[in-house]
Each structure stands twice: as structure tokens, then as C-alpha cells.
Design an enzyme around this catalytic site. Structure first.
Site, PDB file in Angstrom:
ATOM      1  N   THR A 186       0.675  -0.906  -0.312  1.00 38.02           N
ATOM      2  CA  THR A 186      -0.020  -0.194  -0.017  1.00 38.02           C
ATOM      3  C   THR A 186       0.788   0.848   0.172  1.00 38.02           C
ATOM      4  OG1 THR A 186      -0.162  -0.564   2.174  1.00 38.02           O
ATOM      5  CG2 THR A 186      -1.420  -1.495   1.159  1.00 38.02           C
ATOM      6  N   GLU A 330      -5.767  -4.209  -1.431  1.00 41.51           N
ATOM      7  CA  GLU A 330      -5.674  -5.090  -1.250  1.00 41.51           C
ATOM      8  C   GLU A 330      -6.771  -6.050  -1.179  1.00 41.51           C
ATOM      9  OE1 GLU A 330      -4.768  -2.128   2.597  1.00 41.51           O
ATOM     10  OE2 GLU A 330      -5.817  -2.438   0.460  1.00 41.51           O
ATOM     11  N   LYS A 442     -17.447  17.014   9.261  1.00 39.92           N
ATOM     12  CA  LYS A 442     -18.099  16.705  10.079  1.00 39.92           C
ATOM     13  C   LYS A 442     -18.535  18.242  10.750  1.00 39.92           C
ATOM     14  CE  LYS A 442     -20.728  14.330  13.810  1.00 39.92           C
ATOM     15  NZ  LYS A 442     -20.214  13.537  15.052  1.00 39.92           N
ATOM     16  N   TRP A 447     -23.112  15.389   8.321  1.00 38.68           N
ATOM     17  CA  TRP A 447     -21.819  14.599   7.348  1.00 38.68           C
ATOM     18  C   TRP A 447     -21.962  15.683   6.045  1.00 38.68           C
ATOM     19  CZ3 TRP A 447     -17.670  13.003  10.095  1.00 38.68           C
ATOM     20  CH2 TRP A 447     -17.779  12.051  11.141  1.00 38.68           C
TER      21      TRP A 447
END
Length: 548
Positions: A186, A330, A442, A447
Site C-alpha cells: 500500500t 487489498e 462534520k 456529515w
């Protein structure tokens, strides 16, 4: 009662053997670092991959040892994919765009026994080799005539000399299909990079599923050009799926500018391509500026980060279908592709586009759910947003050399991989990423997702690229801040860009301010580095107090 079928293992070598047998004269075209176009075939490449396997044996590289690469997309890189993995070694593609210290850390963590690299990366390797004590053999991907007269790299070997010294009389061994065939790391935006070791079984299954009609739709009639680098999650599996179907493979090397790519598309009659959004900005600008068209290109897969609707519409205006996809290192990496079902084909254009702008439907083999904070599945209604979790035969169970599992247990549902994304799934299975968990804003307890705001900004004809981040606000805690790059020679003010949001999003979601920059920082995978932007502009709204 057990089935009575053969237990033939799923192996990477079966892909290249199949291509060599059934697509023997199909071309593999590479733009080399030397500047020329190199042409070979699947049959010739398979023979050279077997010669490479022999060379690795002669060098004393044991089964299971890692063969590292620092290389662009080219035929020699494909030979290493198959010659190393097919013979029981592990192909470890390393991203050369990473910071040199990260590269050294990754090579050590993987314990690479061999490091193969393009001539353009010789200065990098010369600066790093004293830190790469695990590497026993350094191999320059070049002809003997192109080897440097001198190098500080000890015992530097010539790839062509190694390959040409062998006769190719090598039989691919029958391996355990659960053995590792490749490893990718990654990008390590937080903490150290993490390794993902792919098995032969997972890689072959991923190739089969990704080539299906409702995924990438690959066939022997395609000419495939992966713009996505082979060091970025195995070029999304295209070197494997192209071999499986016997497609022509066109490899662009390190020349990824719009003009160079367009030239290859036309010269080699490319029908399918794949890459991240930042690459396509240059291609589309080149086509627009010079009044060009695509004569052969039919499909472009766009992933790595969300494809702006304006980019999708630009490709469609040139007759190119955009396949919006999503996946992760992944996940080998493809998880979803946005393809319409039969019942959607006659919908109004706006409705079709609304679906295609989503990340799409899961490939067979990938299960996905959105769950609440307690791990309970949320309804597939296209509105209930939750944490996206996945599982399947080509999805990670644990990171390389990590003892702890990377999975989370859902109540009564077993183990799933948490992707870190917030998403919705509609009744037809179309998944839409609304944000990364770490990128949500937020504001006063509500949100706000950054992706929708970025898509609005990118739809403005004067905006080249845009990112939205959370910036601290004395009243609301956090508010959205828009950071934008103007197109060349475009004139655009803060007020004009903010006004563009009116009627497109709720008023309380409109960014509080705009910062124009010359360029956005990009990670080695092409994604915008929001972590850097958040650090740089975290207090911008506290200091500037923009007008509302």
C-alpha cells in the site's frame, strides 16, 4: 459425497502457457526507454519467461524468494511477472514514485533477493544500494550495448545477457495454488506501507472475473493498453487477464503524457485502456486542443479515485464508454465495475448517467455490505450510508508479516474486510462511495461528503482539478474548503466558483472558501494527497473568516 473432477491447481503459469498456445502470434508492443517501439508475441514472451526462470535458478534464487522490480510497463516487466511467479518465486513490484526511504524500507520488509530495474531508475538504485543489504543480485533491464561503462552498484548484471544465456528448455512446475505469486505494498499514507501477498489461486480467479462481459469485457479481439503502471496493484491485473483471453497488449513505458498516449492509441488501434483520472486530464486536453478523435478506442476503465462526471461525459462525447471501477490493493484490486443491466438501457440519459457515475456492481466473487457502527447490515436502498465491508477469494485476510488478521467480525456474519470507505448500495447492487471515513467533514453535527462537492467543482469548464477538505471553523467545528486548479489560460474567481454550487447541492454544504493553487499534490498512485492538504490548510477558515 465428493466431486470427481481433477484437482488441477490454478497457477499464473497456466495463463502464459494458454496465451503462448492459443494466441501465439498476437502482438505485445512496448515503448522502450531507448525510445523505439519493440514488438514481440505471446509465444516469444513465454519462451523468454522460461529462460528467465532458468536464469533465476542459475543465480541461486530459491522458490519463495522475492524478485523486486522498479520498472515501467514493458515486455521485460511482463516477462518478470511470469518468469518469477511461474517458477515458484514471488514477483514484488515496487512503486518508484515513492520516497527513496520508503522504497528502501519496502525492499527490506519484503526481503527481496533480486532487484530488476529500468535504466531510468539507475541513479535511484545507485543512491539506495548501500541500504539494500538483502538484495544479492541487481539486474539492469537493458541490452548489453546499453549497459553503463561504470556503476557504483556492485556486480550489476545485464538482463538480456542473463536471458539469452539460457535455452528455454524449462517446464513450468506444478505449485501449490495457495502459494504467493506476487506482493504489492500500500502507498503508506499513514504509517509504514503494508504488504499484500497475492496467491496464484486469487490471481487467476481475479483475472477470470475481471475479464467477464459485465466487468471489463476483454476478449482476443481487443488491443489493451494499461496506462495504470504495472507497479500499481499489478496494473489492475491486466497483464494476467490479457494473457488469459489472448488480447494484444500495448505497453506505454514511462511516456504517459497526453500526446504520447494518444499516438499509441491510434498507431496500435487500442480498443481498451485503463488508468487513474489524473492521466486522462492530459489525454482529453490533448484531444480537445488539437481537434482530434479516437478511431479505435471503445472502452476506458477509470479507477483509483472517483471519476468526475464531467470526465465521463467528455469521453462519451468522443464515443468512448467509461467503465467506472473501484477496488483496493487489498482486493487484487478490482471489486466493482459500473455496467448497466438490460432494464436500464432504455432509461432517460440522465438516469443512466446517475447509475454509471456510481462505482458499480460487484464482480462475481466479491461480496459487499454497508454496515452501521455496530456492524449490522444496512438496507440496499441507495440512501443508507455506512461503512463498506467486503469478502471474497481474492481479498486479503492479513497483511504480509502481520500476525493479526485484517478482518472484522460482523454479528452472525463471519469475517469481512473493512475498506475504510463510506458507501451506499441500491436495490440493483450499484455501490457508490460517498467518502473515505477519514475524509468526511462534520459540520455542526452533520456529515458532508467531499466527493459530491469535488464533482460539482470539476464540472465547471474552467476547473482542471479540485479537492475538498475539512478545515477548522470556530462555530461549526469543521467546514468544507475547496482547493482548485484552474485550466490553462482560464479566468475564474472565488465568487464565480462558489456561485456555481447554487442549486447543485444544499446551501449548507457549499464550501466556505476557495483556494486556487498551481497544482494539487498527488500520491505515488495518482491519488490526491488530502493528508498534505489538510495539514497545510487546516486553520485556513479560522484565519480568513470568508464572507457567507
Amino acid at each position: 459425497m465428493m466431486g470427481s473432477m481433477m484437482g488441477t491447481p490454478l497457477l499464473v503459469s497456466s495463463l502464459i502457457r494458454h496465451a503462448a498456445r492459443h494466441a501465439a502470434d498476437t502482438e505485445i508492443v512496448s515503448r522502450r526507454a531507448e525510445g523505439d517501439l519493440h514488438r514481440t508475441t505471446w509465444a516469444a514472451l513465454e519462451l523468454r519467461a522460461r529462460r528467465l526462470a532458468q536464469a533465476l535458478e542459475r543465480l541461486g534464487v530459491a522458490a519463495g524468494e522475492r524478485v523486486g522490480t522498479l520498472a515501467w510497463n514493458g515486455y521485460r516487466h511482463v516477462e518478470i511477472y511470469y518468469g518469477s511467479a511461474g517458477s515458484g518465486r514471488v514477483c514484488h513490484t515496487i512503486n518508484p514514485r515513492l520516497h527513496p526511504e520508503q522504497i528502501a524500507w519496502i525492499v527490506h520488509h519484503a526481503q527481496d533477493a533480486v532487484l530488476c530495474f529500468d535504466r531510468s531508475f539507475l541513479p535511484l538504485v545507485e543512491s539506495l544500494w548501500p541500504q539494500l543489504g538483502c538484495v544479492r543480485h541487481f539486474v539492469l533491464l537493458a541490452d548489453a550495448a546499453d549497459m553503463p561503462e561504470a556503476s557504483t552498484v556492485p556486480g550489476l548484471l545485464c538482463y538480456e545477457t542473463l536471458v539469452q544465456a539460457e535455452d528455454g528448455g524449462y517446464e513450468w512446475p506444478e505449485l501449490d495454488e495457495d502459494a504467493a505469486c506476487g506482493i504489492c505494498y500500500t502507498s503508506g499514507t499513514t504509517g509504514d506501507p503494508k504488504g499484500v501477498a497475492y496467491s496464484h489461486r486469487a490471481t487467476v480467479l481475479h483475472a477470470m472475473a475481471s475479464a467477464c462481459p459485465d466487468a471489463l469485457g476483454l476478449s482476443s479481439r481487443d488491443s489493451v493498453l494499461p496506462v495504470v503502471p504495472m507497479f500499481h496493484v499489478n496494473a489492475w491485473g491486466l497483464p494476467y487477464s490479457a494473457a488469459m483471453v489472448g488480447a494484444k497488449l500495448v505497453l506505454p513505458g514511462g511516456q504517459l503524457d497526453g500526446a504520447s498516449l494518444y499516438e499509441l492509441f491510434e498507431r496500435e488501434q487500442v480498443t481498451f485502456t485503463a488508468g487513474v483520472p489524473t492521466v486522462w486530464l492530459g489525454v482529453l486536453e490533448h484531444v480537445r486542443r488539437h481537434g482530434l478523435r479516437f478511431s479505435s478506442l471503445q472502452r476506458a476503465m477509470i479507477g483509483g479515485s472517483a471519476c468526475p462526471p464531467s470526465m465521463m461525459e467528455a469521453f462519451e462525447s468522443y464515443g468512448v464508454e467509461v467503465l467506472h471501477g473501484w477496488g483496493m490493493t487489498e482486493m487484487s484490486p478490482i471489486g466493482t465495475v459500473s455496467r448497466l443491466k438490460a432494464k436500464h438501457l432504455h432509461l432517460p440519459a440522465a438516469e443512466r448517467h446517475r447509475l454509471l457515475h456510481k462505482q458499480g456492481r460487484a464482480l462475481f466473487g466479491v461480496e459487499m455490505e454497508v454496515v452501521d457502527d455496530d456492524g449490522r447490515p444496512l438496507p440496499w436502498d441507495g440512501a443508507s450510508a455506512g461503512a463498506l465491508v467486503v469478502r471474497g477469494p481474492w481479498i486479503i485476510e492479513r497483511y504480509y508479516r502481520h500476525e493479526r488478521s485484517a478482518l472484522m467480525e460482523l454479528p452472525g456474519r463471519g469475517a469481512w474486510f473493512p475498506t475504510g470507505d463510506i458507501a451506499t448500495i441500491d436495490a440493483d447492487g450499484f455501490m457508490q462511495i460517498t467518502d473515505r471515513i477519514k475524509d468526511l467533514i462534520k459540520s455542526g453535527g452533520e456529515w458532508i461528503g467531499s466527493i459530491d462537492l469535488e464533482n460539482v467543482a470539476m464540472a465547471h469548464p474552467a476547473v482542471q482539478e479540485a479537492a475538498v477538505i475539512a478545515a477548522r471553523h470556530e462555530k461549526w467545528g469543521e467546514r468544507p474548503l475547496l482547493i482548485a486548479v484552474r485550466k490553462p489560460d482560464a479566468a475564474l474567481t472565488r465568487e464565480e466558483l462558489l456561485a456555481f454550487f447554487e442549486g447543485r447541492v444544499a446551501k449548507w454544504q457549499v464550501p466556505d472558501d476557495v483556494v486556487f493553487v498551481e497544482a494539487l499534490p498527488h500520491a505515488a498512485t495518482g491519488k490526491v494527497q488530502k493528508l498534505k492538504l489538510r495539514e497545510q490548510f487546516k486553520d485556513h477558515l479560522l484565519h480568513s473568516h470568508p464572507a457567507h
